[in-house]
Design a protein around this motif. Structure first.
Motif, PDB file in Angstrom:
ATOM      1  N   PHE A  46      15.356 -75.924  28.528  1.00  0.00           N
ATOM      2  CA  PHE A  46      14.742 -77.128  29.009  1.00  0.00           C
ATOM      3  C   PHE A  46      15.406 -78.302  28.107  1.00  0.00           C
ATOM      4  O   PHE A  46      15.954 -79.269  28.782  1.00  0.00           O
ATOM      5  CB  PHE A  46      13.244 -77.429  28.541  1.00  0.00           C
ATOM      6  CG  PHE A  46      12.353 -76.749  29.491  1.00  0.00           C
ATOM      7  CD1 PHE A  46      12.356 -77.182  30.923  1.00  0.00           C
ATOM      8  CD2 PHE A  46      11.392 -75.575  29.062  1.00  0.00           C
ATOM      9  CE1 PHE A  46      11.408 -76.600  31.725  1.00  0.00           C
ATOM     10  CE2 PHE A  46      10.660 -75.160  29.827  1.00  0.00           C
ATOM     11  CZ  PHE A  46      10.610 -75.495  31.321  1.00  0.00           C
ATOM     12  N   VAL A  47      15.616 -78.517  26.878  1.00  0.00           N
ATOM     13  CA  VAL A  47      16.577 -79.357  26.013  1.00  0.00           C
ATOM     14  C   VAL A  47      17.932 -79.658  26.798  1.00  0.00           C
ATOM     15  O   VAL A  47      18.403 -80.677  27.093  1.00  0.00           O
ATOM     16  CB  VAL A  47      16.533 -78.857  24.768  1.00  0.00           C
ATOM     17  CG1 VAL A  47      17.626 -80.014  23.879  1.00  0.00           C
ATOM     18  CG2 VAL A  47      15.379 -78.816  23.879  1.00  0.00           C
ATOM     19  N   ALA A  48      18.372 -78.384  27.308  1.00  0.00           N
ATOM     20  CA  ALA A  48      19.863 -78.580  27.967  1.00  0.00           C
ATOM     21  C   ALA A  48      19.852 -79.375  28.928  1.00  0.00           C
ATOM     22  O   ALA A  48      21.093 -80.081  29.429  1.00  0.00           O
ATOM     23  CB  ALA A  48      20.582 -77.258  28.061  1.00  0.00           C
ATOM     24  N   ALA A  75      10.519 -74.622  35.299  1.00  0.00           N
ATOM     25  CA  ALA A  75       9.296 -74.545  35.014  1.00  0.00           C
ATOM     26  C   ALA A  75       8.401 -73.547  35.952  1.00  0.00           C
ATOM     27  O   ALA A  75       7.623 -72.759  35.632  1.00  0.00           O
ATOM     28  CB  ALA A  75       8.360 -75.920  34.943  1.00  0.00           C
ATOM     29  N   THR A  76       8.776 -73.650  37.204  1.00  0.00           N
ATOM     30  CA  THR A  76       8.165 -72.710  38.054  1.00  0.00           C
ATOM     31  C   THR A  76       8.543 -71.386  37.977  1.00  0.00           C
ATOM     32  O   THR A  76       7.880 -70.414  37.841  1.00  0.00           O
ATOM     33  CB  THR A  76       8.593 -73.325  39.637  1.00  0.00           C
ATOM     34  OG1 THR A  76       7.651 -74.633  39.729  1.00  0.00           O
ATOM     35  CG2 THR A  76       8.014 -72.310  40.620  1.00  0.00           C
ATOM     36  N   GLU A  77       9.816 -71.030  37.707  1.00  0.00           N
ATOM     37  CA  GLU A  77      10.577 -69.798  37.562  1.00  0.00           C
ATOM     38  C   GLU A  77       9.915 -69.035  36.315  1.00  0.00           C
ATOM     39  O   GLU A  77       9.722 -68.003  36.249  1.00  0.00           O
ATOM     40  CB  GLU A  77      12.080 -69.981  37.438  1.00  0.00           C
ATOM     41  CG  GLU A  77      12.687 -70.422  38.601  1.00  0.00           C
ATOM     42  CD  GLU A  77      14.309 -70.564  38.401  1.00  0.00           C
ATOM     43  OE1 GLU A  77      14.688 -70.709  37.130  1.00  0.00           O
ATOM     44  OE2 GLU A  77      14.966 -70.931  39.293  1.00  0.00           O
ATOM     45  N   THR A  78       9.491 -70.008  35.258  1.00  0.00           N
ATOM     46  CA  THR A  78       8.883 -69.422  34.000  1.00  0.00           C
ATOM     47  C   THR A  78       7.567 -69.561  33.628  1.00  0.00           C
ATOM     48  O   THR A  78       7.040 -68.996  32.804  1.00  0.00           O
ATOM     49  CB  THR A  78       9.900 -70.030  32.947  1.00  0.00           C
ATOM     50  OG1 THR A  78       9.674 -71.531  32.742  1.00  0.00           O
ATOM     51  CG2 THR A  78      11.321 -69.749  32.953  1.00  0.00           C
ATOM     52  N   GLY A  79       6.884 -70.171  34.839  1.00  0.00           N
ATOM     53  CA  GLY A  79       5.504 -70.115  34.650  1.00  0.00           C
ATOM     54  C   GLY A  79       5.147 -71.213  33.494  1.00  0.00           C
ATOM     55  O   GLY A  79       4.098 -71.073  32.891  1.00  0.00           O
ATOM     56  N   THR A 133       8.761 -76.811  43.009  1.00  0.00           N
ATOM     57  CA  THR A 133       9.855 -76.056  43.065  1.00  0.00           C
ATOM     58  C   THR A 133      11.232 -76.642  42.780  1.00  0.00           C
ATOM     59  O   THR A 133      12.350 -75.849  42.812  1.00  0.00           O
ATOM     60  CB  THR A 133       9.890 -75.550  44.494  1.00  0.00           C
ATOM     61  OG1 THR A 133       9.916 -76.778  45.496  1.00  0.00           O
ATOM     62  CG2 THR A 133       8.550 -74.724  45.149  1.00  0.00           C
ATOM     63  N   GLY A 134      11.248 -77.809  42.528  1.00  0.00           N
ATOM     64  CA  GLY A 134      12.725 -78.487  42.237  1.00  0.00           C
ATOM     65  C   GLY A 134      12.844 -79.230  43.625  1.00  0.00           C
ATOM     66  O   GLY A 134      14.094 -80.159  43.475  1.00  0.00           O
TER      67      GLY A 134
END
Length: 476
Positions: free
Chosen positions: A16-18, A66-70, A181-182
Motif C-alpha cells: 500500500f505504501v508503495a 484492497a479487494t484482492e487482499t480483503g 475493483t479499481g
C-alpha cells in the motif's frame, strides 16, 4: 483508547505504501491520531495505516489491492461528519484513505456555470473560487472551512442554502468514482438533461463511501446575486414563524434563499459562551428567525422585498421585532449567531442530538409533541432547537438537565432518540435529514425502514462491493 490496533501484515503495508509513497502514508500514532478522532468524540476507532493518495490512479490501485487482499477501506474527507461514517472500527484492520491531497479545482466553466473539482477541495475554497469568478456556489455549512467536497457529496450535505438551491445531490451534474475493483467510472459530464440509462451518480451521492470513492465532481455554479439582504426577527411561536415563512415565500418566491428557525435557548447559549457576540434584538423573544432574500436584479430589489416581507409580518402580528443588516459586517455577525449554536452547546454538558425533517407545515406540531416526549424521558432536559425551517430540517438537540452528571445523562441517548424519532415517524418525516447514517443510525435505519428497501440496498451493496471492503459497518 487502551486497545492496541491489530497489525496489518507488514508485506501488505509495504504494498500500500508503495502506491502513495512513504511521505503520504501515515503509520506513527501521533500522525494517525487526527484521523481517528471525530468532532463529537462518540466514535473512536483504531488503524495502523492512513493513506493519502494524490491522484485518481493511486486511489484505483489502492482499491484494487484492497479487494484482492480483503482489506477494509474507510474513506475520509475533512473528518467533520457527525454520525461516525468516516471513522474506522476498533479492530485496527481497516485502512483509512484520506482524500485531502486530491484538492485541485480542475476547471471553472463560466459558459456552462459549472466547476470540476476534486474530492479533497475544501468547501470554502470552492466558494471563494466561484466568488472570484462572479459566481455563487451555494452549499453553505458551519464546517465549510474544513469539510471537503467529496464528503459533502458522500453525505448529501444540506445546510442553509438548501431552501433555494437544494442539497449537494441537487448541485451535482457528474462524478468521477473509483469502484472497489479499481475500475474508474468517468461521468464528469456537464449535462442538465441526460436520460441515457440509470442515473448511476446518484447511487454514490449519499452512500457514505460504501459503494465506491468519489474522486471528482461537476458542480453547478449560479450567477452571483446583485443584492442580498439578511434580517433577524423575533417571533412568538413556531406557528408565527410558519406564517412568516408562508408570507415570505409567497412574496419573494425563489429569491428567499434562507429561512432559519431558532428557539431562545440556543441563542442564550451563544450569548453566554461565544466571545464577542451581541444580542440581535433589544428585547427577549421565545423564538427567532433569520431570513435571507437574494435578488438577481439589484440591491434595491432585495431590500424592497425584505422590507415588504417584514412589514407584512408586523401588520399580521407574526413579527414582534426585527432588524435588517445594514452592511456585510452586520450580516456576518448575524450569521455567526446562527452558525455558532452547535459549538455553544458543548459547555452546557451532554447533548443528545437529532437531525430530523418533517413536512414544513408539521413543524409546530413536531416541536410541541417532541418537547412533551423529551420531558417524559427525562424531566428537566433542555431542548435546543434550531435549523432550516424553510426545508423542514431541524437540529433538535437536547442538553442535559442543569447539574446532572454527563455520563448519567448520555445513558438516556437511545431512549431519547426513540421518543423523538417516534414523533418524526408519525408525522411522516425522516430521522436523518442531512448528516447521514454512518455508524450512529445504522441499526435504526434497518429496524424502521421497509424490509424491501433494506433488501434492495443490500443487493446494490453486494453488486458494487462483492468483497465487502468499502466502509464496512456503515449505512447498511
Amino acid at each position: 483508547m487502551d486497545e492496541t490496533p491489530a497489525s496489518l501484515d507488514p508485506g501488505l503495508v509495504d504494498r500500500f505504501v508503495a502506491i502513495v509513497g512513504k511521505h503520504h502514508a501515515l503509520t506513527a500514532p501521533q500522525d494517525i491520531a487526527p484521523h481517528i478522532e471525530e468532532p463529537r468524540g462518540l466514535f473512536g476507532g483504531l488503524t495502523s495505516l492512513v493513506l493519502k493518495p494524490g491522484s485518481t490512479e493511486e486511489v484505483s490501485r489502492i482499491l484494487k489491492l484492497a479487494t484482492e487482499t480483503g482489506t477494509p477501506i474507510v474513506p475520509q474527507g475533512g473528518n467533520t461528519g457527525l454520525v461516525g461514517g468516516q471513522m474506522p472500527d476498533a479492530t485496527g484492520r481497516e485502512v483509512v484513505l484520506s482524500l485531502s491531497r486530491l484538492n485541485r479545482i480542475r476547471e471553472i466553466d463560466l459558459s456552462s456555470n459549472t466547476a470540476v473539482v476534486e474530492a479533497g477541495v475544501v468547501l470554502q475554497t470552492l466558494q471563494e473560487a466561484a466568488d472570484v469568478n462572479d459566481r455563487l456556489f451555494p452549499l453553505s455549512l458551519a464546517s465549510q472551512g474544513s469539510c471537503q467536497v467529496g464528503g459533502n457529496l458522500s453525505s448529501n450535505a444540506g445546510g442553509i442554502g438548501a431552501l433555494a438551491y437544494g442539497t449537494a445531490r441537487d448541485l451535482c451534474l457528474g462524478l468521477e468514482v473509483v469502484l472497489p475493483t479499481g475500475e474508474v467510472l468517468d461521468d464528469l459530464r456537464k449535462l442538465k438533461k441526460d436520460n441515457t440509462g440509470y442515473d448511476l451518480k446518484n447511487l454514490f451521492i449519499g452512500a457514505e463511501g460504501t459503494l465506491g470513492i468519489i474522486t471528482a465532481a461537476v458542480l453547478k455554479l449560479f450567477p452571483k446575486p446583485k443584492g442580498r439582504e439578511l434580517a433577524w426577527a423575533g417571533v412568538g411561536s413556531p406557528v408565527a414563524a410558519l406564517a412568516l415563512f408562508g408570507a415570505a415565500n409567497d412574496r419573494a418566491g425563489t429569491a428567499l434563499t434562507a429561512f432559519e428557525l431558532m428557539e431562545r435557548t440556543p441563542l442564550d447559549f451563544v450569548l453566554k459562551h461565544i466571545p464577542g457576540v451581541q444580542p440581535p434584538l433589544a428585547g427577549e423573544h421565545p423564538w427567532h428567525v433569520m431570513l435571507e432574500i437574494s435578488s438577481g436584479r439589484s440591491a434595491e430589489d432585495a431590500r424592497s422585498l425584505m422590507e415588504e416581507v417584514l412589514a407584512e409580518g408586523f401588520e399580521a402580528g407574526h413579527v414582534a421585532d426585527a432588524v435588517i443588516a445594514q452592511n456585510e459586517t452586520q450580516a456576518l455577525a448575524l450569521r455567526h449567531l446562527r452558525e455558532a449554536m452547535s459549538e455553544a452547546q458543548r459547555p452546557e454538558g451532554g447533548s443528545i442530538k437529532h437531525d430530523i425533517s418533517v413536512p414544513v407545515a408539521a413543524i409546530p406540531e413536531f416541536i410541541q409533541r417532541a418537547g412533551e416526549a423529551v420531558q417524559e424521558v427525562l424531566p428537566g432536559s433542555r431542548v435546543v432547537c434550531f435549523g432550516h425551517m424553510g426545508d423542514g430540517n431541524l437540529h433538535y438537540n437536547v442538553s442535559q438537565p442543569v447539574g446532572m452528571d454527563r455520563a448519567e445523562y448520555l445513558a438516556h441517548y437511545r431512549s431519547m432518540n426513540d421518543a423523538v424519532h417516534a414523533v418524526v415517524r408519525e408525522l411522516h418525516g425522516s430521522f436523518s435529514a442531512e448528516h447521514g447514517i454512518g455508524r450512529m443510525k445504522r441499526e435504526e435505519l434497518i429496524a424502521t425502514q421497509p424490509t424491501v428497501a433494506t433488501d434492495l440496498m443490500r443487493r446494490v451493496k453486494a453488486a458494487f462491493d462483492p468483497a465487502g471492503i468499502m466502509n464496512p459497518g456503515k449505512v447498511i
